[in-house]
Design an enzyme around this catalytic site. Structure first.
Site, PDB file in Angstrom:
ATOM      1  N   LYS A  13       0.826  -1.215   0.000  1.00 20.58           N
ATOM      2  CA  LYS A  13       0.000   0.000   0.000  1.00 20.58           C
ATOM      3  C   LYS A  13       0.858   1.262   0.000  1.00 20.58           C
ATOM      4  CE  LYS A  13      -2.133  -0.870   3.909  1.00 20.58           C
ATOM      5  NZ  LYS A  13      -1.776  -2.218   4.376  1.00 20.58           N
ATOM      6  N   ARG A  88     -10.139   0.687   8.779  1.00 19.08           N
ATOM      7  CA  ARG A  88      -9.685  -0.676   8.988  1.00 19.08           C
ATOM      8  C   ARG A  88     -10.784  -1.572   9.537  1.00 19.08           C
ATOM      9  NH1 ARG A  88      -3.968   0.168   9.170  1.00 19.08           N
ATOM     10  NH2 ARG A  88      -2.797  -1.722   9.590  1.00 19.08           N
ATOM     11  N   ARG A 127      11.548  -6.681   6.058  1.00 17.69           N
ATOM     12  CA  ARG A 127      11.415  -5.238   5.818  1.00 17.69           C
ATOM     13  C   ARG A 127      12.224  -4.435   6.852  1.00 17.69           C
ATOM     14  NH1 ARG A 127       5.432  -2.745   5.246  1.00 17.69           N
ATOM     15  NH2 ARG A 127       5.177  -3.293   7.444  1.00 17.69           N
ATOM     16  N   ARG A 155      10.691  -2.493  12.409  1.00 18.19           N
ATOM     17  CA  ARG A 155       9.569  -2.138  13.255  1.00 18.19           C
ATOM     18  C   ARG A 155       9.292  -3.290  14.211  1.00 18.19           C
ATOM     19  NH1 ARG A 155       4.936  -0.262   9.138  1.00 18.19           N
ATOM     20  NH2 ARG A 155       3.699  -1.441  10.638  1.00 18.19           N
ATOM     21  N   ARG A 166      -1.341  -9.509  12.823  1.00 16.42           N
ATOM     22  CA  ARG A 166      -1.856  -8.423  11.988  1.00 16.42           C
ATOM     23  C   ARG A 166      -2.635  -8.977  10.794  1.00 16.42           C
ATOM     24  NH1 ARG A 166       3.638  -5.744  11.067  1.00 16.42           N
ATOM     25  NH2 ARG A 166       2.607  -4.491   9.485  1.00 16.42           N
TER      26      ARG A 166
HETATM   27  P1  ADP Z   1       0.332  -2.379   8.241  1.00 18.46           P
HETATM   28  O1  ADP Z   1      -0.790  -1.976   7.330  1.00 18.46           O
HETATM   29  O2  ADP Z   1       1.539  -2.843   7.485  1.00 18.46           O
HETATM   30  O3  ADP Z   1      -0.092  -3.340   9.317  1.00 18.46           O
HETATM   31  P2  ADP Z   1       0.359   0.285   9.408  1.00 18.46           P
HETATM   32  O4  ADP Z   1       1.576   1.129   9.454  1.00 18.46           O
HETATM   33  O5  ADP Z   1      -0.759   0.700   8.523  1.00 18.46           O
HETATM   34  O6  ADP Z   1       0.894  -1.148   9.015  1.00 18.46           O
HETATM   35  O7  ADP Z   1      -0.236   0.095  10.876  1.00 18.46           O
HETATM   36  C1  ADP Z   1       0.560  -0.296  11.965  1.00 18.46           C
HETATM   37  C2  ADP Z   1      -0.290  -0.418  13.231  1.00 18.46           C
HETATM   38  O8  ADP Z   1      -0.885   0.859  13.539  1.00 18.46           O
HETATM   39  C3  ADP Z   1      -1.471  -1.375  13.130  1.00 18.46           C
HETATM   40  O9  ADP Z   1      -1.106  -2.713  13.371  1.00 18.46           O
HETATM   41  C4  ADP Z   1      -2.399  -0.808  14.215  1.00 18.46           C
HETATM   42  O10 ADP Z   1      -1.973  -1.175  15.506  1.00 18.46           O
HETATM   43  C5  ADP Z   1      -2.193   0.694  14.081  1.00 18.46           C
HETATM   44  N1  ADP Z   1      -3.179   1.293  13.155  1.00 18.46           N
HETATM   45  C6  ADP Z   1      -2.906   1.880  11.950  1.00 18.46           C
HETATM   46  N2  ADP Z   1      -4.040   2.310  11.357  1.00 18.46           N
HETATM   47  C7  ADP Z   1      -5.065   1.974  12.203  1.00 18.46           C
HETATM   48  C8  ADP Z   1      -6.474   2.135  12.169  1.00 18.46           C
HETATM   49  N3  ADP Z   1      -7.090   2.699  11.116  1.00 18.46           N
HETATM   50  N4  ADP Z   1      -7.202   1.651  13.216  1.00 18.46           N
HETATM   51  C9  ADP Z   1      -6.614   1.085  14.258  1.00 18.46           C
HETATM   52  N5  ADP Z   1      -5.295   0.891  14.368  1.00 18.46           N
HETATM   53  C10 ADP Z   1      -4.510   1.329  13.356  1.00 18.46           C
END
Ligand code: ADP
Ligand code: ZN
Length: 213
Positions: A13, A88, A127, A155, A166
């Site tokens: 993404k 999400r 990564r 990370r 996740r």
């Molecule tokens: P990825 O999509 O690779 O899991 P992100 O950087 O988008 O990584 O998100 C990392 C973490 O941030 C998620 O696992 C969650 O804990 C939190 N997070 C990000 N966006 C949201 C959201 N819209 N709602 C709830 N938690 C979120």
């Protein structure tokens, strides 16, 4: 143009969002990046979010929805935006619709980047990211950033076990949004199991396709 990019962790993404920024000059709004910045800055929000993130769970809706509401009210979103990592779950999608209606905006395109979950774990656990300039790379490319020389880091939530959590959270909570946006008539499904350029060609075609309006 107002765009949402959906996809499991590691689907690419962020990479495609960066290309969209370049092509269309609209801001990239990544809730993951916004939350990580809040954690780094030690704000109340960051403190509340950190443990959920480290465990691979969703941060509570009210926190994330507030963050996005604030970001969408900034003037650089006037010509459009790319939302990456939000919504999400269904509650977030409904909150987004409400917020956009207040701002007299609409979603034009939802891009769902699909990848084989078996490939994701390998992809993500190798990564690495640069804490100085934000560049994302793989462990195979070395221990320091090719752009600025800073030491690359992994990370916490990119560890294998957390990646599996996740993925499960994605399947359970986020995947239902594909139906939600299909019903809205704005969804394009993109095969993400290909090179960045090939995926980009499809993303480009979907965006040129006019979307809802
Ligand atoms: P990825 O999509 O690779 O899991 P992100 O950087 O988008 O990584 O998100 C990392 C973490 O941030 C998620 O696992 C969650 O804990 C939190 N997070 C990000 N966006 C949201 C959201 N819209 N709602 C709830 N938690 C979120
Ligand atoms: Zn760097």
């Amino acid at each position: 143009m107002n765009i949402i990019v959906l996809g499991a962790p590691g689907a690419g993404k962020g990479t495609q969002a960066a290309r969209i920024v370049e092509a269309f000059g609209i801001p990239h709004i990544s809730t993951g990046d916004l939350l990580r910045a809040a954690v780094q800055a030690g704000t109340e929000l960051g403190k509340a979010a950190a443990s959920y993130m480290d465990d691979g769970q969703l941060v509570p809706d009210d926190l994330v929805i507030g963050l996005v509401r604030e970001r969408l009210s900034q003037s650089d979103t006037e010509t459009g935006f790319i939302l990456d990592g939000f919504p999400r779950n269904t509650a977030q999608a409904v909150a987004l619709d409400t917020q956009l209606a207040l701002l007299d905006k609409d979603i034009d395109h939802v891009l769902a980047i699909e990848v084989d979950p078996d490939l994701i774990v390998a992809r993500i656990s190798s990564r690495r990211s640069c804490p100085a300039c934000g560049r994302i790379t793989t462990a195979a490319e070395g221990a320091v950033c090719a752009l600025c020389g800073a030491t690359l880091v992994q990370r916490v939530d990119d560890r294998e076990e957390t990646v599996r959590t996740r993925l499960a959270v994605y399947a359970e909570q986020t995947e239902p949004l594909l139906d939600y946006y299909t019903r809205c008539g704005v969804l394009s499904v993109i095969d993400g199991d290909r090179s960045v350029d090939e995926v980009w060609a499809d993303v480009r075609a979907a965006l040129d396709d006019g979307g809802k309006s």
